[in-house]
Scaffold this active site. Structure first.
Site, PDB file in Angstrom:
ATOM      1  N   LYS A 189       0.853  -1.197   0.000  1.00 55.54           N
ATOM      2  CA  LYS A 189       0.000   0.000   0.000  1.00 55.54           C
ATOM      3  C   LYS A 189       0.883   1.239   0.000  1.00 55.54           C
ATOM      4  O   LYS A 189       1.695   1.436   0.896  1.00 55.54           O
ATOM      5  CB  LYS A 189      -0.919   0.046   1.219  1.00 55.54           C
ATOM      6  CG  LYS A 189      -1.942   1.179   1.076  1.00 55.54           C
ATOM      7  CD  LYS A 189      -2.699   1.476   2.354  1.00 55.54           C
ATOM      8  CE  LYS A 189      -1.969   2.422   3.280  1.00 55.54           C
ATOM      9  NZ  LYS A 189      -1.728   3.770   2.713  1.00 55.54           N
ATOM     10  N   GLU A 265      10.227   0.535  10.313  1.00 55.01           N
ATOM     11  CA  GLU A 265      11.262   1.561  10.127  1.00 55.01           C
ATOM     12  C   GLU A 265      10.568   2.881  10.432  1.00 55.01           C
ATOM     13  O   GLU A 265       9.715   3.323   9.670  1.00 55.01           O
ATOM     14  CB  GLU A 265      11.790   1.488   8.694  1.00 55.01           C
ATOM     15  CG  GLU A 265      13.183   2.040   8.570  1.00 55.01           C
ATOM     16  CD  GLU A 265      13.169   3.495   8.190  1.00 55.01           C
ATOM     17  OE1 GLU A 265      13.116   4.327   9.130  1.00 55.01           O
ATOM     18  OE2 GLU A 265      13.197   3.804   6.999  1.00 55.01           O
ATOM     19  N   CYS A 299      13.446  10.196   7.585  1.00 59.32           N
ATOM     20  CA  CYS A 299      13.411   9.556   8.894  1.00 59.32           C
ATOM     21  C   CYS A 299      14.755   9.742   9.599  1.00 59.32           C
ATOM     22  O   CYS A 299      14.826   9.794  10.813  1.00 59.32           O
ATOM     23  CB  CYS A 299      13.073   8.088   8.755  1.00 59.32           C
ATOM     24  SG  CYS A 299      14.031   7.294   7.466  1.00 59.32           S
ATOM     25  N   GLU A 396      10.169  14.713  16.536  1.00 59.26           N
ATOM     26  CA  GLU A 396      10.443  14.695  15.104  1.00 59.26           C
ATOM     27  C   GLU A 396       9.582  15.756  14.414  1.00 59.26           C
ATOM     28  O   GLU A 396       8.363  15.733  14.525  1.00 59.26           O
ATOM     29  CB  GLU A 396      10.123  13.315  14.527  1.00 59.26           C
ATOM     30  CG  GLU A 396      10.433  13.215  13.052  1.00 59.26           C
ATOM     31  CD  GLU A 396      10.316  11.797  12.507  1.00 59.26           C
ATOM     32  OE1 GLU A 396       9.248  11.176  12.665  1.00 59.26           O
ATOM     33  OE2 GLU A 396      11.306  11.311  11.924  1.00 59.26           O
TER      34      GLU A 396
HETATM   35  P1  NAI Z   1       1.887   7.685   8.915  1.00 65.57           P
HETATM   36  O1  NAI Z   1       2.745   6.818   9.743  1.00 65.57           O
HETATM   37  O2  NAI Z   1       0.472   7.920   9.349  1.00 65.57           O
HETATM   38  O3  NAI Z   1       1.827   7.126   7.400  1.00 65.57           O
HETATM   39  C1  NAI Z   1       2.725   6.215   6.830  1.00 65.57           C
HETATM   40  C2  NAI Z   1       1.966   5.103   6.132  1.00 65.57           C
HETATM   41  O4  NAI Z   1       1.191   4.400   7.100  1.00 65.57           O
HETATM   42  C3  NAI Z   1       0.972   5.574   5.074  1.00 65.57           C
HETATM   43  O5  NAI Z   1       0.947   4.640   4.017  1.00 65.57           O
HETATM   44  C4  NAI Z   1      -0.349   5.534   5.812  1.00 65.57           C
HETATM   45  O6  NAI Z   1      -1.469   5.374   4.969  1.00 65.57           O
HETATM   46  C5  NAI Z   1      -0.164   4.319   6.699  1.00 65.57           C
HETATM   47  N1  NAI Z   1      -1.011   4.279   7.890  1.00 65.57           N
HETATM   48  C6  NAI Z   1      -1.473   5.330   8.623  1.00 65.57           C
HETATM   49  N2  NAI Z   1      -2.237   4.890   9.639  1.00 65.57           N
HETATM   50  C7  NAI Z   1      -2.272   3.536   9.557  1.00 65.57           C
HETATM   51  C8  NAI Z   1      -2.888   2.504  10.318  1.00 65.57           C
HETATM   52  N3  NAI Z   1      -3.639   2.783  11.381  1.00 65.57           N
HETATM   53  N4  NAI Z   1      -2.683   1.219   9.944  1.00 65.57           N
HETATM   54  C9  NAI Z   1      -1.918   0.925   8.886  1.00 65.57           C
HETATM   55  N5  NAI Z   1      -1.326   1.848   8.124  1.00 65.57           N
HETATM   56  C10 NAI Z   1      -1.482   3.141   8.445  1.00 65.57           C
HETATM   57  O7  NAI Z   1       2.624   9.076   8.735  1.00 65.57           O
HETATM   58  P2  NAI Z   1       1.986  10.497   8.371  1.00 65.57           P
HETATM   59  O8  NAI Z   1       0.722  10.708   9.139  1.00 65.57           O
HETATM   60  O9  NAI Z   1       1.916  10.628   6.921  1.00 65.57           O
HETATM   61  O10 NAI Z   1       3.119  11.451   8.929  1.00 65.57           O
HETATM   62  C11 NAI Z   1       3.169  11.780  10.323  1.00 65.57           C
HETATM   63  C12 NAI Z   1       4.579  11.809  10.818  1.00 65.57           C
HETATM   64  O11 NAI Z   1       5.142  10.514  10.707  1.00 65.57           O
HETATM   65  C13 NAI Z   1       5.531  12.711  10.064  1.00 65.57           C
HETATM   66  O12 NAI Z   1       5.433  14.037  10.473  1.00 65.57           O
HETATM   67  C14 NAI Z   1       6.841  12.078  10.430  1.00 65.57           C
HETATM   68  O13 NAI Z   1       7.230  12.528  11.691  1.00 65.57           O
HETATM   69  C15 NAI Z   1       6.528  10.584  10.503  1.00 65.57           C
HETATM   70  N6  NAI Z   1       6.890   9.870   9.274  1.00 65.57           N
HETATM   71  C16 NAI Z   1       8.030   9.131   9.245  1.00 65.57           C
HETATM   72  C17 NAI Z   1       8.430   8.511   8.076  1.00 65.57           C
HETATM   73  C18 NAI Z   1       9.682   7.705   7.992  1.00 65.57           C
HETATM   74  O14 NAI Z   1      10.284   7.649   6.949  1.00 65.57           O
HETATM   75  N7  NAI Z   1      10.081   7.021   9.038  1.00 65.57           N
HETATM   76  C19 NAI Z   1       7.668   8.642   6.843  1.00 65.57           C
HETATM   77  C20 NAI Z   1       6.439   9.378   6.992  1.00 65.57           C
HETATM   78  C21 NAI Z   1       6.097   9.980   8.173  1.00 65.57           C
END
Ligand code: NAI
Ligand code: MG
Length: 497
Positions: A189, A265, A299, A396
């Protein structure tokens, strides 16, 4: 309709698939829902894509399960042929590199020159795992005369993969390539903010000749499609990249469903440490790249900068000058370094942190406000005089915002650098080898860069200590995520009891 004609300044018109990629076909979602994709540089709608809901996840998982059945084309394929398919995919990425980079710039807002770098890294990663496909094997383990024991590394099965929006296609490649090299099938996804490049790449999967059902790519939201993947009873393993908050949710969902294997990650708040004996110009370049690369949406962003007190004032003044030279603007200008943040929501989150930093009493050396009138652009922002317990030093931010503080010596900086719940990455800048090794040894981080930053490579394992994650991606280490060991113990001595 499951595709649309889009246009970028680099490619001109191209065909953008918009359907869900299941069984090598682009299809509509069962509920018939679509969602909008926004161009972060213009805030305008680029197009709509079909949305996967729970039912579509079930259909995609069934396709992946069927492709994984014993006797299927994929399961009976010679491992070397699996490698060949991956090589073919890498070749197609290379052939379409300019188009893939343009789609990534359009969708995510990263600059075209940086997007080209991402595509190069995708190609390297896919080729690297192509090479592993016929080199995954077990061991013979002798325990006693008359017993013959061996282990095999079997593909773990149907994998669910959930990726974020900061490196849409690179995360696609990091997830898909090792899973396929190991012989798994998968349902991936993409992030709801950036579904476009993953769908273009899915069309290349088909063109490369992978059997139907091996790779399935869904566009959809976290709370629906993502949650359905994490709690699915017929997914054997889930790999996630994203926020620590959602990482916890995924682990809970895995635990309370079928105990699928989990790799995570997650976030970081990585320290970037500059000693007085470092080459200051080089250190400033790496520190600038460490935090402002990809608009700070990394990240492993080097967001906590610690500078030895004797060079602190000089460093801050020159770093400010350097940051102000970063070209912020249209992702499609060749010279742009920093494009817009990915979404209004991320823009708001970052601007909130900037407000908090000001209220907490840190000094804004540069930036601290939006750039231009349209698009989610934020000026490169440096806060100095930041205390370790301030929010902007602990949480972060995931944007072009860094916090600087001074330190006395190695022991002092290790204490403050490790004062975080995260542990993804860190860096140390020094000409002294002993300092470099001592500090690297004592930093609680999965990766430590010395006199550099952000230099990831597909052959080097990457992942987090502490709350930055579980497991390692890239390198040989990633093969462990997608295989499980079977032990076969053969008794050759007849009845023993
Ligand atoms: P997120 O963690 O919500 O989204 C990342 C992925 O997880 C997306 O594909 C999203 O659709 C999915 N997701 C969200 N909720 C889920 C759930 N309950 N069950 C399964 N999948 C789910 O991140 P978001 O809201 O886009 O960004 C928030 C913060 O997260 C950012 O400000 C940053 O601090 C962090 N982040 C870290 C990343 C990294 O590379 N480690 C990448 C993106 C965000
Ligand atoms: Mg979220």
């Amino acid at each position: 309709m499951t595709s649309i004609q889009l246009e970028t300044p680099v490619t001109g018109k191209y065909t953008q698939p918009t359907g869900l990629f299941i069984n090598n076909e682009f299809v509509k979602g069962k509920k018939g829902q679509e969602f909008e994709v926004i161009n972060p540089a213009t805030e305008k709608v680029t197009c709509k894509v079909h949305e996967a809901t729970e039912e579509d996840v079930d259909i995609a998982v069934a396709a992946a399960r069927k492709a994984f059945q014993p006797g299927s084309e994929w399961r009976t394929m010679a491992t070397a042929d699996r490698g060949k398919l991956l090589l073919k995919l890498a070749e197609l990425f290379e052939k379409n590199a300019e188009m893939l980079a343009a789609v990534e710039a359009l969708d995510n807002g990263k600059s075209i020159s940086m997007a080209r770098g991402d595509i190069g890294a995708c190609i390297g990663c896919i080729r690297y795992y192509a090479g592993w496909a016929d080199k995954i094997h077990g061991k013979v383990i002798t325990t006693a005369e008359g017993s013959f024991n061996y282990t095999k590394r079997e593909p773990i099965g149907v994998c669910g993969q959930i990726i974020p929006w900061n490196f849409p296609l690179l995360m696609w490649a990091w997830k898909i390539a090792p899973a396929l090299a190991c012989g798994c099938t998968l349902v991936l996804k993409t992030a709801e903010q950036t579904p476009l490049s993953g769908l273009v790449a899915a069309s290349l999967v088909k063109e490369a000749g992978f059997p139907p059902g091996v790779v399935n790519v869904l566009s959809g939201f976290g709370k629906t499609a993502g949650a359905a993947i994490a709690s699915h009873m017929d997914i054997d393993k889930v790999a996630f990249t994203g926020s620590t908050l959602v990482g916890r949710t995924i682990m809970k969902a895995a635990a309370s469903s079928n105990l699928k294997k989990v790799t995570l990650e997650l976030g970081g708040k990585s320290p970037n440490i500059v000693f007085e004996d470092a080459d200051i110009d080089e250190a400033i370049s790496w520190v600038n790249f460490g935090i402002f690369y990809n608009h700070g949406q990394c990240c492993c962003a080097g967001s906590r900068i610690y500078v030895q007190e004797s060079i602190y004032d000089k460093f801050v003044a020159r770093f400010k000058e350097r940051a102000e030279q970063n070209i912020v603007g249209d992702p499609f200008h060749e010279k742009t370094f920093q494009g817009p943040q990915v979404s209004q929501l991320q823009y708001d989150r970052i601007m909130d942190y900037i407000k908090i930093g000001k209220e907490e009493g840190a000094t804004v050396e540069t930036g601290g406000e939006r750039h231009g009138d349209v698009g989610y652009f934020i000026k490169p922002t440096i806060f100095s005089n930041v205390k370790n317990d301030m929010k902007i030093m602990q949480e972060e931010i995931f944007g072009p915002v860094c916090a600087i503080a001074k330190f006395k010596d190695a022991d002092d900086v290790l204490e403050i650098a490790n004062d975080t719940t995260y542990g993804l990455a860190a860096a140390v800048h020094t000409k002294n080898l002993n300092t470099a090794i001592k500090v690297s040894d004592n930093l609680k981080a999965g990766t430590v860069w010395v006199n550099s930053y952000n230099l990831l490579h597909w052959s080097l394992p990457f992942g987090g200590f502490r709350q930055s994650g579980i497991g390692r991606e890239l390198g040989k280490a990633a093969l462990e995520n997608y295989t499980q060991i079977k032990t076969v113990a053969i008794n050759m001595k007849g009845a023993m009891f």
